[in-house]
Write an enzyme that holds these catalytic residues in place. Structure first.
Site, PDB file in Angstrom:
ATOM      1  N   HIS A   5       0.815  -1.216   0.000  1.00 40.78           N
ATOM      2  CA  HIS A   5       0.000   0.000   0.000  1.00 40.78           C
ATOM      3  C   HIS A   5       0.848   1.265   0.000  1.00 40.78           C
ATOM      4  CE1 HIS A   5      -2.727   2.903   2.344  1.00 40.78           C
ATOM      5  NE2 HIS A   5      -3.262   2.782   1.140  1.00 40.78           N
ATOM      6  N   GLU A  25       0.575  -0.544  -4.896  1.00 40.31           N
ATOM      7  CA  GLU A  25      -0.451   0.476  -5.109  1.00 40.31           C
ATOM      8  C   GLU A  25       0.184   1.836  -4.902  1.00 40.31           C
ATOM      9  OE1 GLU A  25      -3.730   3.041  -3.022  1.00 40.31           O
ATOM     10  OE2 GLU A  25      -1.705   2.448  -2.455  1.00 40.31           O
ATOM     11  N   ASP A  27      -0.391   6.204  -5.274  1.00 37.21           N
ATOM     12  CA  ASP A  27      -1.326   7.324  -5.362  1.00 37.21           C
ATOM     13  C   ASP A  27      -0.833   8.311  -6.414  1.00 37.21           C
ATOM     14  OD1 ASP A  27      -2.929   6.611  -2.857  1.00 37.21           O
ATOM     15  OD2 ASP A  27      -0.885   6.724  -2.080  1.00 37.21           O
ATOM     16  N   HIS A  41       0.587  10.945  -1.663  1.00 39.39           N
ATOM     17  CA  HIS A  41      -0.663  10.798  -0.927  1.00 39.39           C
ATOM     18  C   HIS A  41      -0.960  12.034  -0.100  1.00 39.39           C
ATOM     19  CE1 HIS A  41      -3.711   9.396   1.881  1.00 39.39           C
ATOM     20  NE2 HIS A  41      -3.881   8.320   1.129  1.00 39.39           N
ATOM     21  N   ASP A  85      -3.843   4.337  -7.936  1.00 40.43           N
ATOM     22  CA  ASP A  85      -4.924   4.933  -7.147  1.00 40.43           C
ATOM     23  C   ASP A  85      -5.004   6.407  -7.527  1.00 40.43           C
ATOM     24  OD1 ASP A  85      -6.756   5.757  -5.299  1.00 40.43           O
ATOM     25  OD2 ASP A  85      -5.682   5.027  -3.544  1.00 40.43           O
TER      26      ASP A  85
END
Length: 278
Positions: A5, A25, A27, A41, A85
């Site tokens: 993540h 993942e 951002d 993020h 994301d």
């Protein structure tokens, strides 16, 4: 899939790949006009994480291209899936439309132009809300327009709004997307799973297992950092767990009570092939 993540710079990327994560993942932020800008993020983010890691989006794509290309000195065979994301909230419909086109352009430029087709990474284009569906529409149109339609085999889609499952299906039907769909359910690790519950996650798994009429290829849960949550997800039959501790999830997966049923996915496994929970 053990999905690391919030992988927003190269140090944390190396750390997670060293742990054995087979998916990451990241951002992705956008300018007000819809131009993809950076991996970032910001605050707030998950508990016990540094929220401000960042690299430019072009640098990120070049690095992940190198990491997923056999024969490159930086090649990592365990990098199979990259979930983008996309931070699209606040963008106008025109900016969303432009963003879809520009993402397609950038993926093509860094991964597939010039006859390059050997990169092994698969992407999931992860859009926050079904109201932002135009992003997926223009992304797919641009892939065809620039002669990269065959590379759609390496692209999947996901809405992350924890929305009504039937509404999401209707949006995919409207877009003409009938395959390569990853469905997700989750909550920040700062909130106990007890408060989120698993009813929607179970519904997604049930829909995945319905047969040829289903629209879901894979189901993953996020962000699971506790053993009880990971074990529950495995028992329910998820295809992937997104986590801040990839090595921890892999260690649970390798326990005898789970290894007889599950194993970590490899390149030989199709990230869009449907497997039923057993």
């Amino acid at each position: 899939f053990a999905l690391a993540h919030m992988v927003n710079d190269f140090d944390i990327m190396k750390s997670y790949l060293d742990e054995g994560a087979n998916g990451i993942e990241t951002d992705i932020t956008f300018s007000p006009e819809g131009e993809p800008e950076s991996a970032f993020h910001g605050v707030p983010c998950d508990c016990k994480r540094w929220c401000d890691r960042t690299v430019s989006f072009d640098s990120y794509l070049q690095k992940t291209s190198d990491l997923s290309t056999p024969g490159h000195p930086d090649y990592r065979e365990n990098l199979l899936i990259i979930i983008l994301d996309l931070k699209l909230n606040g963008l106008s419909q025109d900016a969303l439309a432009n963003g879809g086109r520009r993402l397609a352009d950038k993926l093509a430029a860094h991964f597939w132009t010039g006859g390059r087709r050997d990169q092994r990474a698969t992407f999931v284009v992860s859009v926050p809300q079904t109201s932002q569906k135009v992003f997926m529409k223009t992304f797919r149109e641009e892939m065809e327009a620039i002669g990269m339609g065959d590379m759609n085999a390496k692209v999947g889609f996901d809405f992350t709004d924890n929305g009504d499952v039937s509404v999401t299906k209707a949006v995919y039907d409207e877009l003409g997307i009938t395959e390569h769909i990853w469905a997700s359910d989750g909550i920040t690790n700062c909130v106990a799973l007890l408060f989120r519950g698993t009813s929607r996650l179970e519904e997604l798994i049930q829909k995945r297992d319905e047969g040829e009429s289903t629209y879901i290829s894979k189901v993953y849960a996020w962000t699971y950092d506790k053993e009880t949550s990971v074990v529950l997800a495995l028992e329910l039959g998820v295809d992937g767990v997104m986590t801040n501790y990839a090595d921890f999830v892999i260690s649970i997966l390798n326990k005898p009570e789970h290894s007889s049923k599950y194993r970590l996915a490899t390149y030989e496994d199709d990230p869009f092939e449907r497997f039923k929970a057993v």
